[in-house]
Each structure stands twice: as C-alpha cells, then as structure tokens.
Design an enzyme around this catalytic site. Structure first.
Site, PDB file in Angstrom:
ATOM      1  N   CYS A 168       0.804  -1.232   0.000  1.00 20.59           N
ATOM      2  CA  CYS A 168       0.000   0.000   0.000  1.00 20.59           C
ATOM      3  C   CYS A 168       0.831   1.273   0.000  1.00 20.59           C
ATOM      4  O   CYS A 168       0.289   2.369  -0.087  1.00 20.59           O
ATOM      5  CB  CYS A 168      -0.954  -0.018   1.183  1.00 20.59           C
ATOM      6  SG  CYS A 168      -1.967  -1.509   1.161  1.00 20.59           S
ATOM      7  N   HIS A 226      -2.465   8.140   6.450  1.00 14.43           N
ATOM      8  CA  HIS A 226      -2.775   6.863   5.797  1.00 14.43           C
ATOM      9  C   HIS A 226      -4.137   6.399   6.311  1.00 14.43           C
ATOM     10  O   HIS A 226      -4.974   5.973   5.530  1.00 14.43           O
ATOM     11  CB  HIS A 226      -1.681   5.845   6.101  1.00 14.43           C
ATOM     12  CG  HIS A 226      -1.815   4.564   5.344  1.00 14.43           C
ATOM     13  ND1 HIS A 226      -1.857   4.521   3.969  1.00 14.43           N
ATOM     14  CD2 HIS A 226      -1.920   3.276   5.762  1.00 14.43           C
ATOM     15  CE1 HIS A 226      -1.982   3.254   3.575  1.00 14.43           C
ATOM     16  NE2 HIS A 226      -2.024   2.484   4.646  1.00 14.43           N
ATOM     17  N   HIS A 242      -9.852   2.303   0.400  1.00 22.51           N
ATOM     18  CA  HIS A 242      -8.394   2.123   0.389  1.00 22.51           C
ATOM     19  C   HIS A 242      -7.990   1.540  -0.970  1.00 22.51           C
ATOM     20  O   HIS A 242      -8.346   0.410  -1.305  1.00 22.51           O
ATOM     21  CB  HIS A 242      -8.005   1.175   1.527  1.00 22.51           C
ATOM     22  CG  HIS A 242      -6.531   1.020   1.731  1.00 22.51           C
ATOM     23  ND1 HIS A 242      -5.586   1.519   0.864  1.00 22.51           N
ATOM     24  CD2 HIS A 242      -5.829   0.414   2.731  1.00 22.51           C
ATOM     25  CE1 HIS A 242      -4.380   1.230   1.316  1.00 22.51           C
ATOM     26  NE2 HIS A 242      -4.503   0.554   2.448  1.00 22.51           N
TER      27      HIS A 242
END
Lengths: 407, 343
Positions: A163, A296, A333
């Site tokens: 990620c 994040h 996400h």
C-alpha cells in the site's frame, strides 16, 4: 548540488470522479462514494461495499483490440496519466526524445486478468487462449503500456511495496531528480477492485463491519477502493523554463522498513516514526510549519494507533495541534494507488486551501490522540502538507509538499 | 554522507547450479547443465530457518542468497544502524506458487474461507518482508518487478548509497520458475523446445561505499560504473535499433573489454549486439548466457551479473558490460569495472 523538485501536472481517478475539479467538489460536499460492489458476490464477506470507479469515467481512447487486451488497471492508470499529460505545456513528442521515465507503484497490477488466467489454469480451460491473459497480468506491463502510449522512452520502473507503492514511486522520482539523475518523471500509483484482494482482506479480518471510521474509538476496519493518481515530478528550473504551472514543491521524503511482520505494523511505530522524521528533517521545517497531515488512516485498529504514535513521536511538541484527516472514508483504500492519489489530494489542499474532513469520525480514542478534522475546513492559507503511506510487510513512506516559495 | 563510488563486496547465489559462488563458477565453466531441483535443497543447511517456516520458496531462496552475500562480504550487520541498511528486491513473477495456491482455494474451495497466510504470501513484496525481518534491514527497502528489474535494482541501490540514504544496500534477484509459467511461455516463443527446466533461484550482492570498504579493509569485486535503462517496443525492428543505440555509448566511451549478455531469444539478442558492434567498430568478446539462464527471469539476470563479477579481475581496470534485452523492450546495461589501485 541538490536540485529543487516540484510537481507540475496531476491526474486522478477515483470513485469520487475524474480530475482535480471533481475531487475538489466531492471534498466540498463531504461526499463518500462507497457503494455496494456488484462485480462479484460480497454477501458472505464482512463488508459489501467499496469505492468503485464508474466505467463512464474511464477514457476509451483506445482501439477495440487494445481495450480487450488490457486489464482494468491499465485503463485506470492510462486515464489518470492522460489527464496528467494533457496540459498544453507538455509536448508529447518531446517526451520521446528526452527519454522520459515512468515510475509506477501498484500492489497487484493486472489482477483481474490474473484472476481469469488462474481460473482457466486451475480448471484446465482455454489452454491456448489463456496465454494472452498473461499479457496484462504482470504489473510491469502496465508501465510499459504507458511508455508506449505516451512515448515515455526512459526507464519504466514498477514498484511493488504493497500500500505504500504509489507514494514510493513519487518518492523515488523525487530522489532521482533531487540528486540530478533525472529532470522530468511521470510517476504515480494504481490498483483495482478485485475478488482476489477482497477475499484476502476478509481473511485477515481487516474489512470494516460498518462504516470506515479512521482514528475513531469504534473503528472496525477498512473499506477497499480502486483508483489511480499520476503526477509529473520535475526539476524546478526545468519546469520554469517550459513555463509550467507549479502545483507544489516536494521538500521532504522518507522511506523505511519495519522488519517486523508480514501484515501487521510495528505497534511501537519505529519505522513509521523514522520515515516521518526523515521527511521532516530533509524539508528543514518545524512541526508548526505543517498545516495539514493527510494520514494513511485505514480505519484498522492497528494502523491508526501506530500512525498516531508515529506522528506524535516524530513531530514532537505541537504535533497534536496539526489538523489530520484520512480521505479513505470517501474513496476506500486503493492499495498501491492510495499513496499517489492522496499525494494529489494534498496538492488540492494546497491549491484550494481546503482540508478534507475525516468522515464518520465520532468517538475520541486515546490511542489516536491527534487533532482529527471531523468536517472539511476551508482555510485562508494552506502552505505545507504531509502525506503518509504504510504498507504490508512494514513499508513506511512520508512525503512533505509545500507551496512553491520562489526564494 | 556523499560517496565517491559504489562497490560490490559480497556475492550470494543459490539455484539450478547448486549453492554458492564456487559451485556457480563450476557450473558455468565446466558443467553448464541444470544440476539441482528445488526439492534438492534443505534450507537448514545454510541458515536458521525458524522464521521461514511458512514462507514461500522465493523468500527461502532469497534469504539464503542474502545470508551468503552478507557472509561473503564479511559484514557484521549488528555493527550498522538498521536504518542505514537498505534493500532492493527484484523479481519478475513474485511468489507465484503461493499465488496459484491462493487462486486454487478461491476457485475450487470457498472464497470466503481462504487462508490469510496464502494471501499475504502472494503479494510481490513478501520476499522483502521476510528477508528484512530476518536480517533486520530497516532502511529504504523496495521491491521492483519486471523483466529488467535486476539492473534497475542495482541502479537504484547504487543511487541509495551514493545519495547517502543508506551505507549498505543488498540487491537481490529472485524468481522460481514453475509449470504455470512453463506452459504459458511455451506459447509465446518461436522455439518452445528452448523453454528449459531451469527453476531459477536467487542471487544477491552487497553494495557499499568506498569509505566503508576502506574502513573494513576488504577487497571489492568491482566498482559500479554506470547503469543505463531505456524502454521501447523492440519487437519493431527500428525501435529495437534505437534501444541498442542507446547502449552503444557505454561500449564506445568506456573501453569495454567484454560483454555479457542474454535475451529472450538468441536471434533477437544477436541482432541487438550486431547493432552495437557495428557502431563501436571494434571487436569485443561476447558471452551470451541466454541458454544457461533462459526463462529464470530475475534470478537469471542476477546470475549473469554475478558471473560478470567473478570474471572482473580485481587488480586490473578492466571493464565488463552486462547487458539485458527483454521481451517488453526494456533494455539495460550495467558497466562494472575492476578496482585496480583505486582502493
């Protein structure tokens, strides 16, 4: 001598829309576009929702054969790249001769073609045909597709840091330009919604059972999304010479590894703290110079407490006053795409003086003792923004963007 | 800290040919045939594998290669700040065996009940996670995937060192070939019988600054002189020529004395070499590794670099060009130099 590095062009495609203006409008409306996924059955998973890009937003400027051979991920990143390079000030012919590199980050690349390939392989079907599915399954193919499409004949680099991939791609571009190895790089990240990923995050019990609520005491996990962000990272003088509009300067970047666990972040946040510290030290700024942190903030228990600890430890006194929000309740996400997309969101914060709200935040959590922005804030001036990305395997990245100060 | 040079000080390799640089050299110089299969290896023979119990083959092979490279360089890792040790992992296909198993579970089993372990071990950066954890590598760590990822990894690793981001950088190439790939790639090539039974493996090298090797008083294998990477669709002849021309300067300007190359297929490789030689107008000995390392992807690319390192005479200023020509048109060249009196 170290060079100054700026971002001059940006393209973004998420469930919020295509382009900076659509995204800005979504920020103003405080809109979440997470919806029920229809491309595969989700009824037995912990969540049924995701942030899916509407097909009508994807550019179809490809001939029929090209479209058929390409994975959805290629379509999405192609669209974002096309928008980033659509400025009249970018001479596409010139890119070929100047050997322009392209650096992309992704977690899984052409995963939908991959699913089809493995399906046929496991069930021993379409033996001859399935080799064509390989064509855009491997992530490096998407980079090369962009190279071919836009005449980017420099190095085609594909980063797979889970990620953190998208932000790392921008960070690598920054580092190379700063050290004088390149002067103009196309960089970004992307990933698409797939059953492969959905089932995986479900198995890890990381999907939210309800709304995605980063930093909230009652957070229960993340909601997946898809999208791409692509930017042009450029040496300042190079950008000035071609008269480019400068969106922001990259003044700091830090990247570290946890060396801790395959999927869990280090609860002591040592690596993440170091990444943030490195970015801040490189930027040469004080904590109170940071106007906003695009976190994040996945909404998982482990990530959000770890990130909070990292921010507080790395930035020290004053860190808990900085407005912080996660945009993932709006977009989901986007895995390898998320860091690049959120870097573009950070550019928007600077250019439009807006801090997007951390949607669904209701209950304070002592383990996330930060100044979480519940609703959007329009400020007189937002000059400096930090954006963080953390990935499986303990990959930590932090970038600091600042409005260009020509002095 | 800025450095005046990047040097290669350690080599680790494990694969078809056996384990370690001596077996590798023997394989290349004398035998030249596949000697081992993946099942022939007990990783416990090389290192403590407690942390690799659940790991895929790629992670096991790359961990062993890194262990060998660290030992070969004589590095005492605990003497370095973990944040100043970095790693660039290169792979073309990643942990494919686990990926296939995960898909199998989803397709023939219950997608809602898949193993979390298989999912996390299917991600391309899983090898870097295992290696990083085992050897406590906490500095800049990235995984690059692609057909030319090894030369890209060496290039970026060198930049991390010369930019002062890390003091030590491990660069690793890993790919384990399997039946899925074998069957698929047989449909992609003109001569499917050339698809070998090589399974690949892993190779690793250690990059260090000149200051570091002076301090440790060790002899490096070679100096990293230059890496060039460019991209074009070389299946079109003219474009390929353009790519090859991009590599010509390395040969012409730097007095290269040997070229080590390999390609997807020999014909295309030779065509590219012809373009280069025609332009540099001199005779340079060429070693074509295509047959030896064909279809072992990032492992084969790193083996080729290691082969070159073992051929660079340390005491001379010789220069060897390692070249890579890939299916997707990403072409790279790595110029290695003997260190002579520099150190």
């Amino acid at each position: 001598m170290l060079k100054r590095v700026v971002i001059t062009e940006a393209g973004v495609l998420t469930c919020l829309g295509r382009g900076l203006e659509k995204t800005y409008e979504a920020f103003l409306r405080e809109e979440s576009k997470l919806s029920k996924i229809v491309t595969f059955a989700t009824n037995r998973y912990a969540s049924e929702n995701g942030g899916v890009v509407e097909d009508c937003l994807i550019d179809i400027d490809l001939d029929e054969n090209e479209r058929a051979g390409l994975d959805r991920s290629s379509h999405i990143v192609y669209t974002a790249c096309k928008d980033a390079l659509s400025s009249a000030l970018v001479d596409l012919n010139q890119l070929r001769f100047s050997k322009t590199p392209v650096y992309l980050g992704t977690t899984l690349g052409g995963t939908l073609k991959g699913q089809m390939f493995h399906h046929d392989y496991v069930l021993k079907q379409n033996k001859r045909k399935r080799v064509f599915l390989l064509k855009d399954y491997l992530a490096c193919n998407q980079t090369v597709n962009l190279s071919k499409k836009f005449n980017l004949t420099g190095e085609a680099l594909l980063l797979n840091n889970a990620c953190a991939s998208g932000l790392n791609a921008i960070g690598v571009a920054f580092s190379k330009i700063r050290n004088g190895y390149e002067d103009f790089v196309v960089a970004g990240g992307y990933d698409v919604m797939s059953k492969f990923v959905y089932a995986g995050f479900n198995s890890l019990q990381l999907l939210a059972s309800g709304k995605c609520r980063p930093f909230d005491k009652n957070r229960s996990g993340l909601v997946l999304g898809e999208g791409a962000g692509v930017v042009v990272v450029e040496e300042l003088d190079h950008a000035m010479k071609r008269g480019a509009a400068i969106l922001a300067e990259i003044i700091g970047f830090g990247q570290t590894a946890d060396a801790y666990h395959l999927t869990k972040p280090d609860p002591q946040a040592i690596g993440a703290t170091e990444a943030i510290k490195t970015a801040k030290e490189m930027a040469g700024i004080a904590t109170n110079d940071i106007d906003y942190i695009n976190a994040h903030g996945t909404g998982t228990l482990a990530n959000d407490s770890m990130e909070s600890l990292a921010i507080i430890t790395a930035l020290g006194e004053g860190s808990q006053k900085i407005p912080v929000s996660s945009t993932k309740p709006m977009t989901g996400h986007m895995l390898g795409g998320t860091g690049a997309v959120e870097a573009v969101f950070s550019l928007l914060s600077i250019s439009k003086n807006i801090i997007p709200g951390n949607l669904n935040y209701e209950t304070f959590d002592a383990e996330c003792d930060l100044n979480i922005v519940r609703e959007k804030m329009e400020r007189k001036e937002i000059k400096t923004v930090m954006s963080n990305s953390f990935g499986f395997g303990g990959s930590n990245s932090s970038i600091i963007l600042r409005e260009l100060n020509e002095n | 800290m800025k450095t005046d040079g990047v040097f290669i000080t350690g080599i680790g390799c494990i694969g078809d040919f056996g384990a370690g640089k001596l077996e590798f050299k023997d394989f290349f110089d004398h035998v030249g045939r596949v000697k081992k299969k993946t099942l022939d290896f007990d990783f416990n023979d090389y290192m403590d594998t407690a942390m690799l119990r659940r790991a895929d083959e790629n992670s096991c092979f790359s961990s062993v290669a890194v262990k060998m490279a660290i030992d070969d360089a004589g590095l005492e890792m605990e003497k370095y700040a973990a944040g100043k040790i970095g790693m660039v992992m290169a792979t073309t296909h990643g942990p494919l065996a686990y990926t296939l198993e995960y898909h199998q579970e989803m397709i023939v089993g219950d997608a809602h009940m898949v193993s979390p372990l298989l999912f996390s071990n299917s991600l391309p950066n899983t090898m870097a996670s295992y290696v990083g954890k085992i050897f406590k590598i906490c500095g800049s760590t990235i995984t690059l995937t692609g057909y030319n990822a090894v030369l890209q990894a060496i290039k970026y690793g060198g930049e991390l060192i010369s930019g002062g981001v890390v003091d030590i950088c491990l660069v690793v190439g890993v790919d384990i070939y399997n039946d899925v790939l074998k069957e698929s790639y047989q449909h992609c090539v003109k001569n499917p019988e050339k698809i070998s039974d090589n399974f690949g493996g892993s190779g690793a090298i250690v990059l260090e600054t000149s200051q570091s090797i002076k301090k440790r008083e060790i002899e490096p294998y070679a100096k990293l002189l230059r890496t060039e990477i460019s991209t074009l669709n070389y299946l079109q002849l003219d474009s390929y020529k353009e790519v090859a021309m991009g590599l010509v300067n390395n040969v012409k300007d730097d007095g290269v004395e040997q070229i080590i190359t390999s390609s997807w297929d020999n014909e295309e490789c030779q065509r590219g070499m012809a373009v280069i030689l025609e332009n540099v107008k001199k005779i340079i000995p060429i070693v074509d590794c295509s047959d030896k390392f064909a279809y072992t992807f990032a492992a084969g690319e790193m083996f080729k670099v290691i082969f070159a390192l073992l051929k660079v005479p340390y005491e001379k200023q010789n220069k060897i060009l390692v070249q890579s020509v890939t299916k997707l048109g990403s072409c790279g060249s790595l110029l290695l130099g003997g260190c002579g009196s520099e150190i």
